[in-house]
Design a protein around this motif. Structure first.
Motif, PDB file in Angstrom:
ATOM      1  N   TYR A  34      -7.057  13.770  32.781  1.00 23.74           N
ATOM      2  CA  TYR A  34      -7.285  15.334  34.171  1.00 23.74           C
ATOM      3  C   TYR A  34      -8.505  14.852  35.346  1.00 23.74           C
ATOM      4  CZ  TYR A  34      -3.734  16.957  31.759  1.00 23.74           C
ATOM      5  OH  TYR A  34      -2.495  17.086  31.165  1.00 23.74           O
ATOM      6  N   ILE A  72      -7.818  23.136  21.979  1.00 25.63           N
ATOM      7  CA  ILE A  72      -9.326  23.171  22.505  1.00 25.63           C
ATOM      8  C   ILE A  72      -9.834  21.380  21.860  1.00 25.63           C
ATOM      9  CG2 ILE A  72     -11.233  22.998  21.229  1.00 25.63           C
ATOM     10  CD1 ILE A  72     -10.856  25.812  20.267  1.00 25.63           C
ATOM     11  N   ARG A  73      -8.988  20.460  21.777  1.00 20.18           N
ATOM     12  CA  ARG A  73      -9.592  19.648  21.917  1.00 20.18           C
ATOM     13  C   ARG A  73      -8.998  19.063  22.909  1.00 20.18           C
ATOM     14  NH1 ARG A  73      -6.566  16.287  16.853  1.00 20.18           N
ATOM     15  NH2 ARG A  73      -7.730  14.790  17.744  1.00 20.18           N
ATOM     16  N   VAL A  74      -7.704  19.195  23.635  1.00 17.35           N
ATOM     17  CA  VAL A  74      -6.858  18.843  24.701  1.00 17.35           C
ATOM     18  C   VAL A  74      -7.257  19.382  25.798  1.00 17.35           C
ATOM     19  CG1 VAL A  74      -5.042  18.079  24.197  1.00 17.35           C
ATOM     20  CG2 VAL A  74      -5.158  20.338  24.787  1.00 17.35           C
ATOM     21  N   CYS A  75      -8.032  20.089  26.115  1.00 18.26           N
ATOM     22  CA  CYS A  75      -8.650  21.068  27.372  1.00 18.26           C
ATOM     23  C   CYS A  75      -9.637  20.296  27.841  1.00 18.26           C
ATOM     24  CB  CYS A  75      -9.486  22.112  26.716  1.00 18.26           C
ATOM     25  SG  CYS A  75     -10.364  22.684  28.712  1.00 18.26           S
ATOM     26  N   PRO A  76      -9.590  19.758  29.007  1.00 20.57           N
ATOM     27  CA  PRO A  76     -10.398  19.558  29.926  1.00 20.57           C
ATOM     28  C   PRO A  76     -11.541  19.259  30.566  1.00 20.57           C
ATOM     29  CG  PRO A  76      -8.517  19.089  31.201  1.00 20.57           C
ATOM     30  CD  PRO A  76      -8.488  19.853  29.853  1.00 20.57           C
ATOM     31  N   GLN A  86      -8.328  14.539  27.843  1.00 25.27           N
ATOM     32  CA  GLN A  86      -9.047  14.671  28.928  1.00 25.27           C
ATOM     33  C   GLN A  86      -9.571  14.481  29.808  1.00 25.27           C
ATOM     34  OE1 GLN A  86     -12.113  15.391  25.432  1.00 25.27           O
ATOM     35  NE2 GLN A  86     -11.770  17.631  25.804  1.00 25.27           N
ATOM     36  N   LEU A 101      -5.856  22.854  17.891  1.00 24.84           N
ATOM     37  CA  LEU A 101      -6.097  22.065  18.901  1.00 24.84           C
ATOM     38  C   LEU A 101      -5.448  22.161  20.855  1.00 24.84           C
ATOM     39  CD1 LEU A 101      -1.681  20.252  17.782  1.00 24.84           C
ATOM     40  CD2 LEU A 101      -4.182  19.473  18.166  1.00 24.84           C
ATOM     41  N   ILE A 154       1.517  16.242  20.665  1.00 26.86           N
ATOM     42  CA  ILE A 154       0.624  16.158  21.263  1.00 26.86           C
ATOM     43  C   ILE A 154      -0.671  15.464  19.732  1.00 26.86           C
ATOM     44  CG2 ILE A 154      -2.356  16.952  22.120  1.00 26.86           C
ATOM     45  CD1 ILE A 154       0.490  16.603  24.373  1.00 26.86           C
ATOM     46  N   ASN A 158     -11.472  12.469  24.519  1.00 30.65           N
ATOM     47  CA  ASN A 158     -10.567  11.668  24.388  1.00 30.65           C
ATOM     48  C   ASN A 158      -9.957  11.354  25.713  1.00 30.65           C
ATOM     49  OD1 ASN A 158      -8.372  14.147  24.904  1.00 30.65           O
ATOM     50  ND2 ASN A 158      -9.359  15.138  22.709  1.00 30.65           N
ATOM     51  N   ASP A 163       0.978  22.319  26.881  1.00 31.49           N
ATOM     52  CA  ASP A 163       1.976  21.843  25.584  1.00 31.49           C
ATOM     53  C   ASP A 163       1.764  21.568  24.682  1.00 31.49           C
ATOM     54  OD1 ASP A 163       2.203  19.404  28.799  1.00 31.49           O
ATOM     55  OD2 ASP A 163       3.086  21.408  28.515  1.00 31.49           O
ATOM     56  N   ALA A 164       0.288  21.655  23.953  1.00 34.31           N
ATOM     57  CA  ALA A 164      -0.513  21.587  23.445  1.00 34.31           C
ATOM     58  C   ALA A 164      -0.516  22.120  22.186  1.00 34.31           C
ATOM     59  CB  ALA A 164      -2.102  21.589  22.985  1.00 34.31           C
ATOM     60  N   LYS A 186     -13.445  21.785  29.070  1.00 32.18           N
ATOM     61  CA  LYS A 186     -14.564  23.245  28.070  1.00 32.18           C
ATOM     62  C   LYS A 186     -13.745  25.118  28.508  1.00 32.18           C
ATOM     63  CE  LYS A 186     -17.947  20.066  26.459  1.00 32.18           C
ATOM     64  NZ  LYS A 186     -17.420  18.437  27.563  1.00 32.18           N
ATOM     65  N   ALA A 220      -0.409  17.117  37.796  1.00 35.94           N
ATOM     66  CA  ALA A 220      -0.387  16.814  35.930  1.00 35.94           C
ATOM     67  C   ALA A 220       1.088  16.234  35.659  1.00 35.94           C
ATOM     68  CB  ALA A 220      -1.180  18.300  35.898  1.00 35.94           C
ATOM     69  N   ARG A 241       5.069  14.914  31.785  1.00 33.69           N
ATOM     70  CA  ARG A 241       5.224  16.085  31.224  1.00 33.69           C
ATOM     71  C   ARG A 241       6.844  17.441  31.788  1.00 33.69           C
ATOM     72  NH1 ARG A 241      -0.283  18.786  32.096  1.00 33.69           N
ATOM     73  NH2 ARG A 241       0.400  20.380  31.062  1.00 33.69           N
ATOM     74  N   CYS A 277      -3.930  22.732  34.069  1.00 33.74           N
ATOM     75  CA  CYS A 277      -3.160  21.540  33.640  1.00 33.74           C
ATOM     76  C   CYS A 277      -2.400  22.013  33.509  1.00 33.74           C
ATOM     77  CB  CYS A 277      -4.554  20.672  33.425  1.00 33.74           C
ATOM     78  SG  CYS A 277      -4.995  20.140  31.980  1.00 33.74           S
ATOM     79  N   ALA A 278      -2.743  23.091  32.055  1.00 27.21           N
ATOM     80  CA  ALA A 278      -1.366  23.806  31.235  1.00 27.21           C
ATOM     81  C   ALA A 278      -1.103  22.238  30.324  1.00 27.21           C
ATOM     82  CB  ALA A 278       0.077  23.293  31.949  1.00 27.21           C
ATOM     83  N   GLN A 279      -2.228  21.143  29.851  1.00 26.86           N
ATOM     84  CA  GLN A 279      -2.119  20.412  29.395  1.00 26.86           C
ATOM     85  C   GLN A 279      -1.889  21.886  27.381  1.00 26.86           C
ATOM     86  OE1 GLN A 279      -2.270  17.662  28.782  1.00 26.86           O
ATOM     87  NE2 GLN A 279      -1.094  17.661  26.729  1.00 26.86           N
TER      88      GLN A 279
END
Lengths: 130, 444, 330
Positions: free
Chosen positions: B85, A70-74, B82, A68, B319, B79, A102-103, A76, B176, B184, A97-99
């Motif tokens: 950001y 990897i899917r949200v990291c802006p 991403q 998950l 998510i 997506n 969270d994911a 790469k 963010a 968040r 960004c810490a996404q």
């Protein structure tokens, strides 16, 4: 008037934080070597608050390989290692960004207060987390 | 690019001079300001035709800071989370304005509801950003005037709001905070006293700042009557934000089309009349408007903290559920926000089954304010160029589009071509420097 | 005095003037920084800057008039150093006393400004041309009040029978404050103020630094200078600060403290010299540093109008007061 501000600022301590040293040293590499040897010290930076978004931390035990993050990291940053179902992160690309934090469903990722990450090599051990 | 300077082709006299060719009598010469110049914080090319110290013509050429962010956002393989950001990094100063407009656009397109507590938190962060941005602008304007003491003073007091933002969001810039469906991070009760203390600090400081900028004789001598934008011109050129409000137009997106939690606060557009002045539209009025907006932001944050509703901070805490919802969303949505510089608009068109949007268009506030430079520069002196340029608070990185001038013809570069050109250039430079050549697709 | 003695004194004065100029520039930057709540560079920074500039490459633009572009910095530095030789240095009379007087010092102060303007014109850059135009306009505007101040003081001295009235050594040895009546004291105070206002204009410091406006024309007339030439201009600027401050001190506050304290001989001279350095420092802090951090930059038409109208009117007012004082006292 502005004169009052000028005089009061003249008589008080400067607002500058002296990190890492008060004046520029003659040779930065020699300065850093002296600091390593304990002969000199770096003035600490302004302390960061809790929950500051710094370098990423990874708990390999908890990771279940769901990808998950990897899917949200802006940026790469995260690379999947299919043979062990774990990840490797390239901190040099991270935007903090810490996404991914969270994911992650199991809480294997976190962000530390560490922000002094400058390096000359993208792949130095300090900048790869796995 | 070719040997010849590709940016400035031969320009006919007629197109360049104010008031037509009759005014071009007498010796004039050209002064290039930019793209690299101490007066500009970001690259833009202004070519002035001057006679002595009087400006008789100006030509604006942009495109130096275009990074193709919208194009990156519309490519397959990304997506919406991403892309969020990416949108945050369109600008560093108005850094939360773009995500807020973007999340609203996507929420309207995908039909996502946002809980009230999240709306309040978004408002608080936006207003804190407005304080930080206006203080930054005030310092930059003082620096353009040669008054470095005010630069250091305003940037020093700005540290407090940056510390608060760091406390609340984890970083001083690029917060963010917004996510589709809410925010968040929550503002916990332990953090309230720190925010209150910062607000008290700023309230106490505001008088001193207003005094330092508005009652200093040399500042008044440099800004009064300089760079005047008439209300009629402001309206015709579609100026937005403090640039329009300084000319007396009461235009504010928070007042005209309330969004987020702004309906609860009844925000009124601020013009110099609120300080007791007749609006002239000069640089002095712009300073007045921006400093008064700092006070307005403090009041809004205080109201928001007092009336913060309880509840969740996001309607999609998981998510994967959010990603699934976004993937099957279809529709178009428009998101708007009153950034510190004016109105920023994002437009998004989503297609069901695709993760990336079909269309993503950003209209930054400086894009609307850019043309108001022409009447402002008319008949001013060279010495006024930096302060007039800074008075609209230009954020060129938000705004850029791209021109190629090749052999005298101009053309607008479309997305694929821009990407291809940038790959070619990177390969050429890497080959020259003996560095690793990126693989196709731009990775590495 | 034998030629060799004068030569020796001249060398000491020139080298000392350069060193003191650079130290004071460092102090100026440090105090300005502290007024802005910053740490500022270390006081030895101007020496490091000068050393760095001397080892950098000197780039001459293709569009420059090479002989003029290269001559201008030398002209500036020679003129500003030469001015040191005609000024009283604390308890010591001017090195070249009798060979030149205050009028010569005025010319020598104007030459570096002219040289910078010529260098700006010769550089062939539009920024340089604009900066040079502004420098010339500013030069024409503050010279008149400056001249009025000097003429007023010299005239009053001559009326008292002291001569040669224009020699700075004489002016410094006979401060006028105690030799005129109340009207004269008022007139002298007005002229003192005018001279303090002219000082930052002479040195092209904020609010009068429009020729070199950093944010507007990227350094103006200095924009194309680099390496050795820029080092020479830097040095010339540092020495001009000392010269201007010494001029102010010589005309209006030349008092020593060794006399009142009862010291004499070598110890007295040394103490007086240190006191003189301190007075220079005070003048610099008041007229250059504080003003530089406390005001915005004025435009060239505002400066020109200000000096031609207000500066001249006030200076002439001071002169008038001195004249009235003479008339009253007979």
């Amino acid at each position: 008037m502005i004169l009052k501000t000028l005089i009061s600022q003249l008589l008080s301590r400067p607002a500058t934080n002296k990190f890492p040293a008060k004046y520029m040293p003659k040779s930065v590499t020699k300065f850093l070597q002296r600091v390593q040897a304990g002969k000199d010290q770096i003035h600490p930076p302004v302390p960061v608050p809790p929950k500051f978004r710094g370098k990423i931390t990874y708990d390999r035990e908890k990771c279940i390989g769901c990808q998950l993050c990897i899917r949200v990291c802006p940026a790469k940053v995260i690379e999947f290692k299919p043979e062990v179902k774990k990840i490797r992160m390239h901190v040099a690309r991270c935007t903090f960004c810490a996404q991914c934090v969270d994911a992650c469903p199991v809480g294997a990722l976190g962000l530390s207060p560490d922000f002094l990450l400058a390096d000359t090599d993208r792949n130095s051990p300090n900048l790869i987390v796995e | 690019m070719s040997e010849r300077d590709p940016v400035l082709p031969e320009v006919e006299e007629k197109t360049l001079v104010f008031g037509g060719p009759e005014r071009a009598l007498g010796e004039t010469f050209e002064i290039p300001i930019g793209p690299i110049h101490p007066a500009l914080k970001e690259p833009i090319r202004l070519t002035f035709r001057v006679r002595g110290e009087r400006i008789v013509g100006v030509e604006i050429r942009t495109g130096f800071a275009h990074r193709g962010i919208e194009f990156m956002g519309m490519r397959q393989g990304r997506n919406l989370i991403q892309i969020l950001y990416l949108s945050e990094r369109i600008c560093g100063i108005c850094s939360v304005s773009h995500p807020i407009a973007f999340t609203q656009a996507v929420e309207r397109a995908a039909g996502i509801e946002v809980p009230p507590r999240a709306q309040y938190i978004r408002v608080i962060i936006s207003e804190l950003e407005r304080i930080h941005s206006h203080l930054l602008w005030a310092g930059v304007a003082a620096h353009e005037l040669g008054f470095d003491t005010l630069l250091h003073l305003t940037w020093r007091v700005r540290e407090k709001v940056l510390d608060i933002l760091e406390e609340l969001t984890g970083n001083r810039i690029n917060y963010a905070i917004p996510i589709f469906g809410g925010v968040r991070r929550d503002i916990t009760p332990e953090q309230y006293p720190k925010v209150w203390e910062a607000l008290r600090y700023y309230r106490g400081l505001l008088e001193e700042l207003l005094n330092a900028f508005l009652n200093e004789p040399t500042v008044m001598a440099r800004t009064r009557g300089v760079g005047v934008l008439e209300p009629k011109e402001a309206e015709e050129l579609c100026a937005v934000g403090p640039t329009a409000r300084a000319s007396g137009l009461r235009k504010d997106v928070r007042q005209d089309r309330p969004y987020l939690a702004y309906p609860d606060f009844e925000v009124k557009a601020i013009t110099p009349e609120d300080y007791g002045l007749t609006p002239m539209g000069d640089v002095y009025d712009k300073i007045v408007v921006r400093l008064l907006e700092v006070r307005q932001s403090i009041e809004i944050i205080e109201q928001a903290l007092e009336n913060m509703p309880e509840g969740e901070i996001t309607s999609f805490p998981k998510i994967p559920a959010l990603l699934a919802h976004l993937k099957k969303a279809e529709g178009e949505g428009l998101g708007w926000h009153e950034a510190p510089r004016g109105e920023v608009i994002h437009y998004v068109r989503l297609v069901s089954g695709e993760e990336a949007p079909l269309v993503w268009k950003v209209k930054a506030p400086t894009y609307s304010n850019l043309m108001s430079w022409r009447p402002m520069f008319e008949d001013q002196e060279i010495a006024d160029i930096p302060i007039i340029a800074a008075s609209i608070d230009p954020c060129i990185c938000c705004m850029d589009r791209f021109h190629i001038v090749e052999g005298g013809r101009e053309k607008v570069v479309a997305k694929e071509e821009l990407l291809r050109l940038s790959w070619e250039k990177t390969r050429k430079i890497s080959a020259q420097r003996g560095a690793r050549v990126p693989e196709s697709g731009g990775k590495g | 005095m034998s030629g060799w003695a004068i030569f020796g004194q001249a060398v000491v004065a020139l080298v000392g003037g350069g060193v003191v100029g650079l130290i004071y520039r460092g102090l100026d930057r440090k105090i300005a920084a502290r007024m802005q709540a910053r740490i500022g560079p270390p006081i030895r920074q101007p020496f490091l800057d000068l050393g760095k500039l001397l080892v950098k490459e000197t780039v001459i633009p293709k569009t420059a008039v090479v002989w003029l572009f290269s001559a201008a910095p030398f002209l500036a530095v020679l003129a500003s150093f030469t001015a040191l030789l005609y000024l009283p240095l604390g308890p010591f009379r001017p090195v070249l006393e009798g060979y030149g007087d205050a009028i010569l010092v005025l010319y020598l102060l104007a030459v570096p400004a002219l040289a910078m303007a010529l260098g700006g014109f010769a550089s062939g850059s539009p920024m340089g041309v604009v900066g040079a135009q502004r420098e010339l306009v500013m030069l024409m505007s503050y010279e008149f009040p400056l001249a009025v101040v000097l003429v007023a003081v010299a005239w009053r001295l001559a009326e008292l029978g002291i001569s040669p009235a224009f020699s700075l050594g004489t002016i410094a040895a006979h401060p006028l404050w105690t030799q005129v009546g109340p009207l004269g004291v008022l007139g002298l105070a007005v002229l003192f103020l005018v001279l303090l206002v002219v000082t930052p204009a002479e040195l092209a410091k904020i609010p009068f630094d429009i020729p070199e406006a950093e944010t507007e024309i990227a350094g103006g007339l200095m924009v194309e200078y680099s390496g050795t030439y820029l080092a020479l201009f830097y040095l010339a600027d540092a020495v001009r600060t000392v010269v201007m401050a010494a001029l102010v001190v010589a005309i209006f506050i030349p008092y020593g403290i060794a006399g009142p304290l009862g010291l004499s001989g070598a110890a007295g001279a040394a103490l007086d010299f240190l006191f003189w350095l301190f007075k220079l420092f005070l003048v610099m802090v008041v007229a250059v540093t504080t003003v530089r951090v406390g005001m915005a930059r004025l435009k060239v038409d505002q400066i020109a109008r200000g000096f031609w109208l207000w500066g001249t009117a006030v200076a002439l007012g001071g002169l008038l007061l001195l004249v009235l004082d003479k008339v009253v006292r007979g």
